[in-house]
Design an enzyme around this catalytic site. Structure first.
Site, PDB file in Angstrom:
ATOM      1  N   ASP A 110      81.250 -45.194 117.999  1.00 62.79           N
ATOM      2  CA  ASP A 110      81.708 -45.451 119.354  1.00 62.79           C
ATOM      3  C   ASP A 110      80.338 -46.145 120.225  1.00 62.79           C
ATOM      4  OD1 ASP A 110      82.853 -46.213 121.860  1.00 62.79           O
ATOM      5  OD2 ASP A 110      82.629 -44.005 122.557  1.00 62.79           O
TER       6      ASP A 110
ATOM      7  N   THR B 253      82.742 -51.486 123.491  1.00 58.87           N
ATOM      8  CA  THR B 253      81.272 -50.967 123.740  1.00 58.87           C
ATOM      9  C   THR B 253      80.257 -51.661 122.965  1.00 58.87           C
ATOM     10  OG1 THR B 253      81.840 -48.936 122.749  1.00 58.87           O
ATOM     11  CG2 THR B 253      82.016 -49.027 125.128  1.00 58.87           C
ATOM     12  N   THR B 254      80.628 -51.656 121.691  1.00 62.40           N
ATOM     13  CA  THR B 254      79.440 -52.167 120.648  1.00 62.40           C
ATOM     14  C   THR B 254      79.476 -53.686 121.052  1.00 62.40           C
ATOM     15  OG1 THR B 254      80.291 -50.418 119.051  1.00 62.40           O
ATOM     16  CG2 THR B 254      78.788 -52.244 118.481  1.00 62.40           C
TER      17      THR B 254
ATOM     18  N   ASP C 152      89.505 -44.143 123.245  1.00 58.38           N
ATOM     19  CA  ASP C 152      89.515 -45.605 123.412  1.00 58.38           C
ATOM     20  C   ASP C 152      90.862 -46.262 123.145  1.00 58.38           C
ATOM     21  OD1 ASP C 152      86.830 -45.132 123.339  1.00 58.38           O
ATOM     22  OD2 ASP C 152      86.270 -46.332 121.714  1.00 58.38           O
TER      23      ASP C 152
END
Length: 562
Positions: free
Chosen positions: A64, A97-98, A394
């Site tokens: 994550d 997020t990545t 998530d």
């Protein structure tokens, strides 16, 4: 000659490190690219995981983006901005997020050659902002609404969104199983937005498939006294009393003092203490409640008392669990046992204590208001369950967002390729340098499908060429095409149900562009190392002063007069 003899002007403290100009900007861009490279390989369903070992010896395995960024102790001031955007994406949308870190890194990478060639950063920033605006408008235009569908249809659509999120996580192998569980949990809490109404409890042991969803509340059996085993462990339609009261004999908190003139009076004082607690317990029983939960301790006397009257009790229940029981059963937490009326008691269809692995859980199911749910996670290793919890967080966030902003776009790099094509096309209509800059922005967006291919071990150039050709079709039928992770070719992401809420993409593009513009607008860094040591000295002298002063102060409490 006079100009050469000018005295040197000392403006900043000695030892101050200043760096400015083009070299400084390039160094900041390199730092951000290095950070993006750390999370680069975690993108997508075939992304790898990172094992992070901190100074306390805790080991975290995660892919994550936000978790990795938080755990990396980044000291470079410019690179910290990327950590901040990953955190904001996580709290705002939950997923992507990545993506956001990668995009920001790529925007800067594309800007680097222009900066080296002497382009003013403000020109780049202006073009990037224009491109960002155009990209977001295009996302909104391409988004498909899932409003107006029946609940069943909506459920399956939301499950598709959750499955897309989970496919890139460790628990991706069981994504269908968990996706439907997440959707049920989010629908159970309804319009209530508080995330803490969905509890996630972790029990090591068993397999992932042993995880289950409780439509109500489940929490671990609390510490219990003798007499607990005699209490009934299952009730149908019980009344539930929630307290914030201690039900045990307590020694006085303050230094109370009672003066007796006659020793026989002592017994009456002891009796009074016992009468107080018996009175409290009696009122709890009279309320008609069959399950008594308290945030504070319920002592051995009370436990035995309730057991004799077939009542279940649990003390020291965690605050959040008690709040969730209150929300689910419709009860109200009481701070006194006086005047307990039926309205403050909660109820549920079934209360039972069940063994899960080597833990015992108290489970309330079939709750009337039903505005809460608990997911009990099982799995082999502790780290694995921790990562599963992060993945579910998530997915829960994504489903919540998709319920609220009910528009979705095609995932798998499809939307990125389509925006990239649109921006390249738009750039041709612009005269001047900004045509180049918008083109570079469009190229940067291709990092998502390229990285998806790299992480899966496919030939990225080959796949990207196919995608470009498909997206360039004049009919526009190629718009939903993205990378097919299974075959290494391209496929219609929409038809394959690789969906993500449009809000994820909009937020990611916005945050990444803002971060890139922020870093491009910095042209000087001033580091003042002197002040750090000065602060340390000031703190040390203050501590020494405090130590010396302490010797002359008055006596502490309870010290004997000399």
């Amino acid at each position: 000659m006079a100009a050469m003899l000018q005295p040197q002007i000392i403006l900043l403290k000695e030892g101050t490190d200043t760096s400015q100009g083009k070299a400084q900007l390039i160094s900041n861009i390199n730092a951000c690219t290095a950070v993006a490279d750390v999370v680069r390989t975690t993108l997508g369903p075939r992304g790898m995981d990172k094992l992070i070992h901190d100074d306390k010896g805790n080991v975290t395995i995660s892919n994550d983006g936000a978790t990795i960024m938080k755990l990396l102790d980044i000291v470079h001031p410019a690179a910290k901005i990327l950590v901040d955007i990953a955190k904001s994406q996580d709290s705002e949308v939950g997923d992507g997020t990545t993506t956001v870190v990668l995009l920001a890194g790529e925007f800067l990478k594309e800007a680097k050659p222009f900066v080296e060639d002497g382009v003013h950063p403000q020109n780049l920033i202006r073009s990037y902002r224009t491109a960002c605006y155009l990209a977001i408008e295009k996302v909104k235009e391409l988004a498909v609404s899932i409003e107006g569908k029946s609940l069943e249809e909506k459920k399956s659509l939301l499950a598709k969104c959750a499955a897309t999120t989970l496919s890139s996580k460790l628990i991706g192998g069981e994504k269908e199983f968990f996706a439907s569980m997440v959707v049920d949990a989010v629908i159970a809490i309804g319009n209530d937005d508080r995330l803490n109404l969905i509890g996630v409890k972790k029990v090591p042991g068993g397999t992932m498939r042993d995880s289950f969803l409780v439509n109500g509340v489940a929490f671990k059996k609390t510490f219990s006294y003798a007499g607990f085993e005699q209490q009934p462990k299952k009730f149908l339609n019980p009344k539930i009393l929630l307290l914030n009261v201690e039900l045990e004999l307590k020694s006085e908190k303050e230094n109370a003092e009672i003066r007796l003139s006659d020793p026989s009076q002592y017994q009456s004082i002891v009796d009074a203490e016992w009468n107080i607690i018996y009175d409290k317990l009696d009122k709890c029983v009279k309320s008609g409640a069959k399950v008594v939960l308290s945030r504070l301790a319920i002592g051995d006397l009370a436990t035995q008392y309730f057991a004799d009257r077939d009542i279940f009790c649990a003390g020291r229940v965690a605050e959040e669990d008690l709040q969730r029981v209150a929300a689910a059963t419709g009860g109200t937490i009481q701070t006194s046992v006086n005047n307990i009326i039926d309205e403050v008691l909660g109820t549920c269809e079934v209360f039972e204590e069940r063994q899960v692995g080597n833990e015992r859980f108290n489970i309330f199911s079939g709750c009337p208001s039903g505005r809460t749910a608990t997911i009990v996670l099982r799995g082999g290793a502790d780290q694995f369950i921790e990562e599963a919890e992060r993945s579910l967080h998530d997915a829960i966030m994504i489903v919540r967002r998709a319920l609220k902003n009910s528009t979705v776009v095609a995932g798998g790099g499809a939307i990125d390729m389509e925006i990239s094509r649109y921006l390249r096309q738009h750039a041709r209509t612009i005269a001047g340098k900004s045509q180049l800059f918008i083109n570079s922005y469009a190229k940067a967006l291709e990092v998502i499908p390229r990285q998806l291919c790299d992480n899966a071990g496919f030939d990225a150039t080959d796949v990207l060429n196919k995608l470009r050709q498909k997206h360039a079709l004049p009919s526009g039928e190629g718009a939903p095409y993205g990378v097919d992770i299974n075959t290494g070719g391209i496929a219609d992401s929409f038809a394959n149900f690789v969906w993500e809420p449009s809000v994820v993409k909009i937020n990611a593009i916005n945050a990444a562009t803002e971060a890139a513009c922020l870093i491009l607008s910095v042209d000087e860094t001033v580091k003042n190392p002197k002040s750090e040591s000065a602060q340390g000295e000031a703190a040390a002298s203050a501590m020494a002063g405090r130590g010396r002063g302490g010797g002359f102060r008055g006596r502490g409490r309870g010290m004997r007069r000399r």
